[in-house]
Structure formats: C-alpha cells, structure tokens
Design a protein around this motif. Structure first.
Motif, mmCIF file in Angstrom:
data_model
loop_
_atom_site.group_PDB
_atom_site.id
_atom_site.type_symbol
_atom_site.label_atom_id
_atom_site.label_comp_id
_atom_site.label_asym_id
_atom_site.label_seq_id
_atom_site.Cartn_x
_atom_site.Cartn_y
_atom_site.Cartn_z
ATOM 1 N N LEU A 66 0.829 -1.208 0.000
ATOM 2 C CA LEU A 66 0.000 0.000 0.000
ATOM 3 C C LEU A 66 0.862 1.257 0.000
ATOM 4 C CD1 LEU A 66 -2.773 -0.967 2.594
ATOM 5 C CD2 LEU A 66 -3.126 -0.515 0.162
ATOM 6 N N LEU A 67 1.914 1.231 0.798
ATOM 7 C CA LEU A 67 2.816 2.384 0.878
ATOM 8 C C LEU A 67 3.552 2.597 -0.435
ATOM 9 C CD1 LEU A 67 4.188 4.593 2.594
ATOM 10 C CD2 LEU A 67 5.866 2.862 3.294
ATOM 11 N N PHE A 68 3.954 1.506 -1.067
ATOM 12 C CA PHE A 68 4.688 1.612 -2.332
ATOM 13 C C PHE A 68 3.774 1.999 -3.501
ATOM 14 C CE2 PHE A 68 8.266 -1.566 -1.077
ATOM 15 C CZ PHE A 68 8.808 -0.594 -0.254
ATOM 16 N N ALA A 69 2.568 1.466 -3.551
ATOM 17 C CA ALA A 69 1.748 1.550 -4.768
ATOM 18 C C ALA A 69 0.787 2.727 -4.806
ATOM 19 C CB ALA A 69 0.961 0.243 -4.939
ATOM 20 N N LEU A 70 0.116 3.038 -3.699
ATOM 21 C CA LEU A 70 -0.940 4.054 -3.750
ATOM 22 C C LEU A 70 -0.441 5.465 -4.050
ATOM 23 C CD1 LEU A 70 -3.499 2.980 -0.999
ATOM 24 C CD2 LEU A 70 -3.510 2.539 -3.460
ATOM 25 N N PRO A 71 0.647 5.941 -3.418
ATOM 26 C CA PRO A 71 1.105 7.306 -3.764
ATOM 27 C C PRO A 71 1.434 7.472 -5.251
ATOM 28 C CG PRO A 71 2.080 6.619 -1.692
ATOM 29 C CD PRO A 71 1.402 5.408 -2.258
ATOM 30 N N PRO A 72 2.239 6.588 -5.862
ATOM 31 C CA PRO A 72 2.503 6.786 -7.304
ATOM 32 C C PRO A 72 1.264 6.599 -8.168
ATOM 33 C CG PRO A 72 3.479 4.723 -6.561
ATOM 34 C CD PRO A 72 3.048 5.469 -5.337
ATOM 35 N N ALA A 73 0.346 5.705 -7.756
ATOM 36 C CA ALA A 73 -0.886 5.520 -8.528
ATOM 37 C C ALA A 73 -1.698 6.814 -8.547
ATOM 38 C CB ALA A 73 -1.713 4.379 -7.927
ATOM 39 N N TRP A 74 -1.822 7.459 -7.403
ATOM 40 C CA TRP A 74 -2.566 8.721 -7.342
ATOM 41 C C TRP A 74 -1.831 9.823 -8.104
ATOM 42 C CZ3 TRP A 74 -1.803 13.670 -5.508
ATOM 43 C CH2 TRP A 74 -2.962 14.469 -5.443
ATOM 44 N N ILE A 75 -0.506 9.872 -7.967
ATOM 45 C CA ILE A 75 0.274 10.906 -8.657
ATOM 46 C C ILE A 75 0.140 10.763 -10.171
ATOM 47 C CG2 ILE A 75 2.621 11.711 -9.116
ATOM 48 C CD1 ILE A 75 3.269 10.923 -6.187
ATOM 49 N N MET A 76 0.260 9.534 -10.676
ATOM 50 C CA MET A 76 0.172 9.303 -12.120
ATOM 51 C C MET A 76 -1.237 9.580 -12.663
ATOM 52 S SD MET A 76 3.182 8.541 -13.198
ATOM 53 C CE MET A 76 3.841 9.626 -11.934
ATOM 54 N N ALA A 77 -2.256 9.404 -11.819
ATOM 55 C CA ALA A 77 -3.638 9.591 -12.272
ATOM 56 C C ALA A 77 -4.113 11.032 -12.157
ATOM 57 C CB ALA A 77 -4.576 8.680 -11.476
ATOM 58 N N ASN A 78 -3.516 11.803 -11.233
ATOM 59 C CA ASN A 78 -4.089 13.123 -10.942
ATOM 60 C C ASN A 78 -3.120 14.282 -11.051
ATOM 61 O OD1 ASN A 78 -6.960 12.473 -9.783
ATOM 62 N ND2 ASN A 78 -5.588 11.017 -8.780
ATOM 63 N N ALA A 286 6.444 19.510 -2.731
ATOM 64 C CA ALA A 286 5.493 18.476 -3.151
ATOM 65 C C ALA A 286 5.943 17.825 -4.455
ATOM 66 C CB ALA A 286 4.097 19.087 -3.319
ATOM 67 N N ASN A 287 6.424 18.642 -5.384
ATOM 68 C CA ASN A 287 6.907 18.126 -6.659
ATOM 69 C C ASN A 287 8.162 17.284 -6.472
ATOM 70 O OD1 ASN A 287 7.128 17.873 -9.536
ATOM 71 N ND2 ASN A 287 8.696 19.468 -9.488
ATOM 72 N N ILE A 288 9.063 17.761 -5.627
ATOM 73 C CA ILE A 288 10.311 17.029 -5.370
ATOM 74 C C ILE A 288 10.022 15.676 -4.715
ATOM 75 C CG2 ILE A 288 12.461 17.048 -4.058
ATOM 76 C CD1 ILE A 288 12.521 20.083 -4.409
ATOM 77 N N LEU A 289 9.133 15.669 -3.715
ATOM 78 C CA LEU A 289 8.816 14.425 -3.015
ATOM 79 C C LEU A 289 8.112 13.436 -3.948
ATOM 80 C CD1 LEU A 289 7.594 15.754 0.458
ATOM 81 C CD2 LEU A 289 9.714 14.526 -0.041
ATOM 82 N N ALA A 290 7.182 13.920 -4.770
ATOM 83 C CA ALA A 290 6.457 13.040 -5.690
ATOM 84 C C ALA A 290 7.413 12.395 -6.682
ATOM 85 C CB ALA A 290 5.369 13.821 -6.419
ATOM 86 N N GLN A 291 8.276 13.186 -7.300
ATOM 87 C CA GLN A 291 9.231 12.628 -8.249
ATOM 88 C C GLN A 291 10.218 11.686 -7.568
ATOM 89 O OE1 GLN A 291 10.812 14.739 -11.708
ATOM 90 N NE2 GLN A 291 10.041 16.617 -10.774
ATOM 91 N N SER A 292 10.696 12.089 -6.403
ATOM 92 C CA SER A 292 11.690 11.264 -5.696
ATOM 93 C C SER A 292 11.122 9.898 -5.344
ATOM 94 C CB SER A 292 12.157 11.989 -4.429
ATOM 95 O OG SER A 292 12.762 13.220 -4.741
ATOM 96 N N TRP A 293 9.879 9.884 -4.847
ATOM 97 C CA TRP A 293 9.277 8.610 -4.453
ATOM 98 C C TRP A 293 9.097 7.689 -5.661
ATOM 99 C CZ3 TRP A 293 9.149 5.989 -0.284
ATOM 100 C CH2 TRP A 293 8.250 4.953 -0.103
ATOM 101 N N TRP A 295 10.650 7.777 -8.689
ATOM 102 C CA TRP A 295 11.924 7.349 -9.270
ATOM 103 C C TRP A 295 12.664 6.391 -8.349
ATOM 104 C CZ3 TRP A 295 13.024 7.446 -14.106
ATOM 105 C CH2 TRP A 295 12.522 8.438 -14.940
ATOM 106 N N LEU A 296 12.518 6.566 -7.040
ATOM 107 C CA LEU A 296 13.174 5.663 -6.091
ATOM 108 C C LEU A 296 12.636 4.241 -6.241
ATOM 109 C CD1 LEU A 296 15.179 5.435 -3.736
ATOM 110 C CD2 LEU A 296 13.295 5.920 -2.171
ATOM 111 N N LEU A 297 11.314 4.119 -6.440
ATOM 112 C CA LEU A 297 10.726 2.793 -6.645
ATOM 113 C C LEU A 297 11.234 2.153 -7.930
ATOM 114 C CD1 LEU A 297 7.017 3.475 -5.595
ATOM 115 C CD2 LEU A 297 8.652 2.007 -4.403
ATOM 116 N N VAL A 298 11.333 2.945 -8.994
ATOM 117 C CA VAL A 298 11.833 2.413 -10.271
ATOM 118 C C VAL A 298 13.280 1.962 -10.133
ATOM 119 C CG1 VAL A 298 12.371 3.004 -12.658
ATOM 120 C CG2 VAL A 298 10.244 3.823 -11.625
ATOM 121 N N ILE A 299 14.087 2.779 -9.473
ATOM 122 C CA ILE A 299 15.513 2.444 -9.333
ATOM 123 C C ILE A 299 15.701 1.232 -8.431
ATOM 124 C CG2 ILE A 299 17.710 3.274 -8.412
ATOM 125 C CD1 ILE A 299 16.823 6.102 -9.275
ATOM 126 N N ALA A 300 15.016 1.236 -7.264
ATOM 127 C CA ALA A 300 15.199 0.153 -6.309
ATOM 128 C C ALA A 300 14.614 -1.159 -6.816
ATOM 129 C CB ALA A 300 14.554 0.524 -4.969
#
Length: 544
Positions: A66-78, A286-293, A295-300
């Motif tokens: 939930l922690l990994f998936a929901l934030p990027p899902a919301w960011i990509m959708a909205n 907000a923009n920095i945190l959204a991108q960082s989260w 990209w961090l998932l993609v890299i890790a």
C-alpha cells in the motif's frame, strides 16, 4: 441468436475443462485420506509456525505494498509532473524481476560482508557487529521488503486505472464542500477505488504466499517451503497434499474476502472516464517528493538490480555464456511453447463454445479452467503429480498384463508433467484474452454469416478466428512468459537432469554464485518485459 454446434465440440469442451480441473480434485482426494505420521509430526511441532509466518508475510507485503503503490498511482492519475510519460510505465517494470534475483542482489549489498556495512565499518571505525546495529536482510522483514518491492505493480496498475476512471465532478464537489486536496483523496478518491485496491492486495497476497524462492533463500519457513521440503525431503505425498490443501484454503479465503468486502458495494460515476481531467500542478517540495518517491521505486525495484546483473554478465561473460545456458534456454523455450499452445487451444475451444452455445452452462467450462490460476506453483505440482502417477501405474500395469516390460513414468517423470502443470495454471490468462477479443465481435456478424449460408464451423474459421487473432497472440505471449519464469512447479516436477532458465538461476542464487547465471537472469527479465509492455499499451489505449 443461438447457433447449434456439434456434440463433439461440446463434449470436448467439458472434457478439457474436467482434465484441467483434475489436479484440484486429486489434491483434495489425497488430502482427506488417512493422516500419516509425518503430517502428525508437523502438526504437533512446526505447522503452527509455518502458518503464522505465512500470515505475517502476507500481511507485511500488503501493508508495505500500500505504501509503495498508492502514492505513485494517485500521482500518475491526478498530477502533472516532469517525466510522467515515462514514469507511468517504468513503475510497472519491477514486476518483471524474479524476486529471488532481487533478494540475492540486495543481500549481497546489505549483509554483514556486503558493500554497505563494510563501508560503514571503514567510515566509523567499527570493528565487529557488536559495535553497531544494522537490520538483518535475511529476515522476515527483508523478505517482506523484497516481495513488496517486486509485487507492488499489481496494486499500482489496478489503483491507477480505478483513479483514472473516476469522475472529475465528484472531486470538484468535495473541494467545493471544503475538503482540502488531501481530504479529497482520503474521503473520496481512495474509498471509490476500494474494489481495485482490495483486488490488488489479494493478488499480492496470493503471489507472496506462492513465493518459494525468496523465503527459501532467506531461510524463512512458510507453508510454501513446507510443501517442498515435505515432498522432496520426507517423500510424503500425503503430508504434502494436506499442506497444499491448507494453502489452497488460504488462497480461497483471500479471494472470498475480496469478493465479500464488496458484496453490497455499487459505485456509479456519472460521465466517469469521459471528462477532461484537470491535472494538479505540483510545486516546490510536493513536486520534489512526488518525483523522488516514484523514481526511487523504479531504481530500487528494477534499474539497480538490472544494472548489477548487467555488470555481472559483462565481468563473467566467459563463465555465464556456455553450451549449458543454450541447452537450458532451449528447455525453457520448449516447455513454455508447449504450455502456451495448450492454453491457447483450450481458450479457443472454450471461448467459441461459450459464444455459440450462449447459455448459462456454456460458461461453466471456462470458469472451471480459470480456477487453476489461483493455485500456487508448488500446490499445483502436488495436484498434478497425483493423477499422473496413477495414470503411469495404470499404463504400466496394462502393458505388463500383456507380457511386456513396463515403460516407466512417461507422464509424471517427463517434461509432460511440467507442460501440463503450466497449462493448468496459466490457461486462465489465455481464456481471458480470447474471451475479451470475442466479446468485441458484434453479434450481427454472426447473423450475417449464417444468413449467407455459413455453418458454425465455417463461421468460426472465416469470421471469428481472423478477428480474434490479436487476442490469441496476446494470450500466447502472456502464457509463454509466465511459463518461462515459473519456478516452484518446475522444481517439483522436473525430470532427473532437466534444468530450465528459472531453475538454473535459482540454483546459482542459492549457492551464492549469481554472477555465473547473470545472462540467464537477464533473459528471464527480458521475457517478463513482454507482458508488461502489452499491459501498458492496453492501459494507454483504454485511456484514449
């Protein structure tokens, strides 16, 4: 319009469905037989620990997912952030990584003799492990982290799709009623995406429970490792069947919980999916945190493990690339191709039968076949082994009754067992793809072809098959790549001396020699990228 089809087609559809459902029936038949000493011993000693560990694993993967998936899902959708065009499909790529490969790479990085701890000891002057504390990667927490990192795309894709389909007017209404952007997400967006979120969590839980390689590499006893050890270690098919039945009940409970949770939930969104959605412009932190989260998932989850494997492959090319690799790759191709052909033929037969017969019973064979996808690989292996062993004994007894020598285990002791197991598990994927393509064909085409004098057989060959060829190809590719990566069933059912890319990579990972199987691991990853590309294109076409 109802079209009568031949009795042989009907009988073949039901017979094929029963054949693919046989492993489930055999598993429960063996499980209810009298209990042996081995299962009683497990019940009195470690079975409770196996169940508790499995529950902790599933729960942990779900929470972290939930922690990994929901934030990027919301960011990509909205939201509209730099790099979104690439991030929305890059976030899916960790699903292509075999979990045990990621586990090996991060263990090599974070264990006591790994790069990170060695650097910290040199930097801080620490001498032994007693001088400092560092989390143990070979633990339940490490297994939860690795599996969540690899499996979160299941939840991400479903949640992202659900959020994209939500009505913009409802979000705006919540803002007019005084909700802040965060409150609008928590009180409107996420509750309306609840069915997709629960479905994604169920998929993650099923895959986490079915995982053998990662928990085995980390030496965590779960129901999955118990089935494997009971069968190969103790040679008790009965005890393994009982453990498999317990796992199947857990999977059934997960699926039932998902369905029960939304039994009365009905969501209606006026003009959902047809409105011009206003994307939020994130600024500052907000923009920095959204991108960082993101990209961090993609890299890790993908970029870093893939880079490490490529480095291993380059440095150890002479060792990794040899005739053994080619032979094992050929074995994987043969098995995956056989399973994919079996699954596609099954999907076509059942899909056409359901379309032309068009009654309630006609859909039953497809639903029966689809139950195999819920079976973990090692559970399925036990279910397949039981009927095939009985079939081998029956064939050999029949041959000996005519005075000839027995021919051995031609079904359970050959590659046929692996192909059949893969077909049982992954036919649901092909059935879904073919049914989706058939559903897009207008019934008026059937009526027109019949009015022109076409028989049901000629209508299938001249109308249906040409129009569903894309669905057939998609189903074939999806089953092919899933079969290439499947590990537990191959470990339990492979004949003596048979190795595939998946079993070979796992063997070297278990022996701490991943460098020698880096090219094989990269081949598995490339194979896993194929369905992800297809899924991403499907999502993009649905959005358009």
């Amino acid at each position: 319009m109802k079209h009568s089809i031949s009795l042989s087609w009907k009988a073949g559809s039901w017979l094929l469905a029963f054949l693919l459902f046989t492993p489930v029936l055999s598993l429960f038949y063996e499980a209810v037989s009298p209990t042996g000493e081995i299962f009683s011993h497990l019940l009195n000693t470690v079975l409770v620990d196996y169940i508790i560990n499995s529950i902790i694993l599933i729960t942990g993967v779900g929470v972290l997912g939930l922690l990994f998936a929901l934030p990027p899902a919301w960011i990509m959708a909205n939201c509209d952030i730099p790099g979104k065009r690439y991030l929305q499909w890059l976030l899916v790529l960790p699903l292509a990584m075999p979990s045990y490969v990621v586990a090996y790479i991060y263990t090599d990085l974070f264990e006591y003799a790994g790069t990170v701890q060695v650097f910290l000891r040199d930097l801080m002057g620490w001498q032994t492990a007693a001088d400092y504390y560092f989390p143990d990667i070979r633990s339940m927490g490490g297994a939860v982290f690795i599996l969540a990192l690899v499996l979160y795309p299941y939840l991400y894709m479903l949640a992202r799709t659900a959020l994209l389909e939500q009505s913009e007017s409802q979000r705006l209404a919540s803002r007019l009623l005084g909700c802040s952007p965060l409150q609008s997400v928590l009180k409107v967006s996420l509750p309306m995406a609840r069915p997709a979120i629960i479905t994604g969590l169920s998929l993650m839980g099923i895959e986490a429970l079915a995982d053998f390689a990662t928990v085995s590499y980390f030496a965590i006893p779960t129901l999955t490792t118990a089935v494997y050890d009971t069968w190969l270690g103790y040679g008790s098919l009965n005890a393994a069947a009982k453990l498999s039945a317990i796992m199947l009940l857990v999977v059934t409970l997960l699926i039932s919980t998902e369905k029960y949770s939304r039994r009365r939930l009905k969501l209606f969104q006026k003009t959902a999916g047809h409105e011009q959605k206003e994307m939020l412009k994130l600024k500052g932190w907000a923009n920095i945190l959204a991108q960082s989260w993101c990209w961090l998932l993609v890299i890790a989850g993908f970029a870093f493990p893939a880079a490490v494997l490529m480095n291993y492959a380059v440095d150890n090319f002479a060792i990794s690339f040899n005739t053994q690799l080619l032979n094992y790759a050929l074995n994987s191709l043969k098995v995956a191709t056989g399973a994919a052909l079996f699954a596609v033929i099954t999907a076509i037969l059942l899909g056409i039968y359901q379309r032309l017969e068009s009654n309630r019973l006609a859909s039953v064979p497809s639903r029966i076949v689809s139950t195999g996808y819920a079976l973990p690989g090692n559970v399925l292996a036990i279910g397949v082994l039981i009927p095939l062993t009985q079939l081998d004994h029956g064939v050999n007894n029949l041959i000996m009754s005519f005075g000839y020598d027995p021919i051995g285990l031609i079904f359970s002791g050959s590659v046929f067992a692996i192909i059949f197991a893969y077909a049982v598990r992954f036919s649901a994927v092909a059935v879904g793809s073919v049914e989706s393509s058939l559903g897009r064909i207008s019934p008026s085409l059937d009526m027109a072809s019949r009015s022109l004098g076409c028989t049901p057989a000629s209508m299938v060959s001249k109308v249906h098959l040409p129009l569903i060829r894309r669905g057939i190809l998609t189903g074939f590719l999806l089953v092919f790549v899933e079969s290439m990566k499947e590990l537990p069933a191959a470990l339990l059912l492979r004949p003596f001396g048979f190795e595939s890319l998946a079993t070979w990579v796992f063997q070297y990972a278990s022996d701490e020699k991943m460098e020698q199987a880096a090219i094989a691991a990269l081949l598995l990853i490339v194979a896993g990228l194929i369905p992800l590309i297809l899924l991403n294109r499907s999502l993009e076409s649905d959005q358009r």
